[in-house]
Design a protein around this motif. Sequence first.
Motif, PDB file in Angstrom:
ATOM      1  N   LEU A   1       1.825   6.760  -6.725  1.00  0.00           N
ATOM      2  CA  LEU A   1       0.770   7.698  -7.086  1.00  0.00           C
ATOM      3  C   LEU A   1       1.208   9.132  -6.819  1.00  0.00           C
ATOM      4  O   LEU A   1       0.945  10.035  -7.628  1.00  0.00           O
ATOM      5  CB  LEU A   1      -0.501   7.387  -6.289  1.00  0.00           C
ATOM      6  N   SER A   2       1.912   9.347  -5.716  1.00  0.00           N
ATOM      7  CA  SER A   2       2.401  10.681  -5.382  1.00  0.00           C
ATOM      8  C   SER A   2       3.391  11.178  -6.424  1.00  0.00           C
ATOM      9  O   SER A   2       3.346  12.343  -6.845  1.00  0.00           O
ATOM     10  CB  SER A   2       3.050  10.659  -3.996  1.00  0.00           C
TER      11      SER A   2
ATOM     12  N   LYS B   1       2.363   1.776  -3.423  1.00  0.00           N
ATOM     13  CA  LYS B   1       1.383   2.325  -4.367  1.00  0.00           C
ATOM     14  C   LYS B   1       1.160   3.814  -4.109  1.00  0.00           C
ATOM     15  O   LYS B   1       1.027   4.603  -5.049  1.00  0.00           O
ATOM     16  CB  LYS B   1       0.068   1.562  -4.245  1.00  0.00           C
ATOM     17  N   GLU B   2       1.102   4.181  -2.827  1.00  0.00           N
ATOM     18  CA  GLU B   2       0.900   5.594  -2.475  1.00  0.00           C
ATOM     19  C   GLU B   2       2.070   6.451  -2.953  1.00  0.00           C
ATOM     20  O   GLU B   2       1.874   7.561  -3.459  1.00  0.00           O
ATOM     21  CB  GLU B   2       0.722   5.722  -0.964  1.00  0.00           C
ATOM     22  N   LYS B   3       3.291   5.929  -2.799  1.00  0.00           N
ATOM     23  CA  LYS B   3       4.464   6.665  -3.271  1.00  0.00           C
ATOM     24  C   LYS B   3       4.454   6.802  -4.787  1.00  0.00           C
ATOM     25  O   LYS B   3       4.780   7.864  -5.326  1.00  0.00           O
ATOM     26  CB  LYS B   3       5.741   5.949  -2.812  1.00  0.00           C
TER      27      LYS B   3
ATOM     28  N   ARG C   1       0.829  -1.205   0.000  1.00  0.00           N
ATOM     29  CA  ARG C   1       0.000   0.000   0.000  1.00  0.00           C
ATOM     30  C   ARG C   1       0.864   1.256   0.000  1.00  0.00           C
ATOM     31  O   ARG C   1       0.592   2.216  -0.748  1.00  0.00           O
ATOM     32  CB  ARG C   1      -0.920  -0.004   1.224  1.00  0.00           C
ATOM     33  N   LYS C   2       1.927   1.257   0.815  1.00  0.00           N
ATOM     34  CA  LYS C   2       2.822   2.412   0.863  1.00  0.00           C
ATOM     35  C   LYS C   2       3.530   2.614  -0.465  1.00  0.00           C
ATOM     36  O   LYS C   2       3.722   3.743  -0.913  1.00  0.00           O
ATOM     37  CB  LYS C   2       3.840   2.227   1.986  1.00  0.00           C
TER      38      LYS C   2
END
Length: 358
Positions: free
Chosen positions: A344-345, A340-342, A337-338
């Motif tokens: 996306l960021s 993917k968040e990175k 999840r982290k």
Amino acid sequence: MYSMEQLGWNAFFEDHFQPYKEQGLGVGRVLREVRHQYRIYTPQGIVDGDVSGHFQYTAIDRADYPTVGDWVVIRQHDDYALIEKVLPRTSAFSRNRAGTEVQEQVVAANIDYLCIVCGLDGGRNFNLRGIERYIAMTMEGGAKPVIVLNKSDLCADGELAMLQAQSVADAFPIHLVSALTHEGLEEFSMSFESGSTVAFAGHSGVGKSSLINTLLGRAELKTNSLRESDLRGRHTTTHKELFFLQSGAMVIDTPGMRELQLWGSQQSLNDTYSEIHEAAQRCRFNDCTHQNEPGCAVRELLIDGSVEMERYENYLDMRSELLFLESKRNEKKSHERKAKEKALSRLIRRSQKNHKRK
């Protein structure tokens, strides 16, 4: 040629295949897997195949890849096929891949029964604790466990072996057979209905390949001798393959497993040790670990002899292993999840920079 229905095709797979059928794609069932190369049975015949580039790009982990028994959506080119999608599975027999990383390894898919094969020739080939482990993993995957006590010709007391197996098998079928003398094989083979898929699993040396050869009526699978030191087998079967019986059932041979790491949940453990789970509901404390707490109803089962100490200890070991597996799964999900968040960021920042330049 076999029809799709004889291969286990049903309304469940038809419904999931419909969108791909409208796109002009085909379908088939995986008969054999060797190092990511597949043999596939299709309505037009048997073809070899591999996964497409799009499949490799979209697959999240190894469990998404085809295995023997899977129904796959294919794009066929003459006698070769590219696998575009694995249709949802009705069941699967999975284990945690050997090593430190938590990763599901699907051994066989869309199976109706899993035959847990034990050898009655002495050594460690007949292990009640191992049977319990296989039962839990079979039930987790949605198949029905069947206990097969092979090599009855080498066992001095077959009735005792049956009684011992019954002590852990609950109401699941148990068959006493011999691949050498054919004892019990007719009843065993006829217990599987036409169109059903039966996977065979067990430690190396219990006689899975010899048993399947006898059922097939031909020496289709290579067999090997046992080590005299411990009566354990060598890895004769090194790949997974599906075969057809005269009864209309299909059998899947799997490589012998010297290490069977759990892949499951607390529910499958509760189903396997139902008497312990039922007693746990009567414990004084909701968070009872069933070890040293006062008012533990599970410990009372030990005192009155309802549960053997070895079965109780195996339950505790498997519960600890599943708790550890769950923590590693959650940790893996958190990292994913982290990540993917990175990603996306970074994508958002890149998009904003490009927008400013315009």
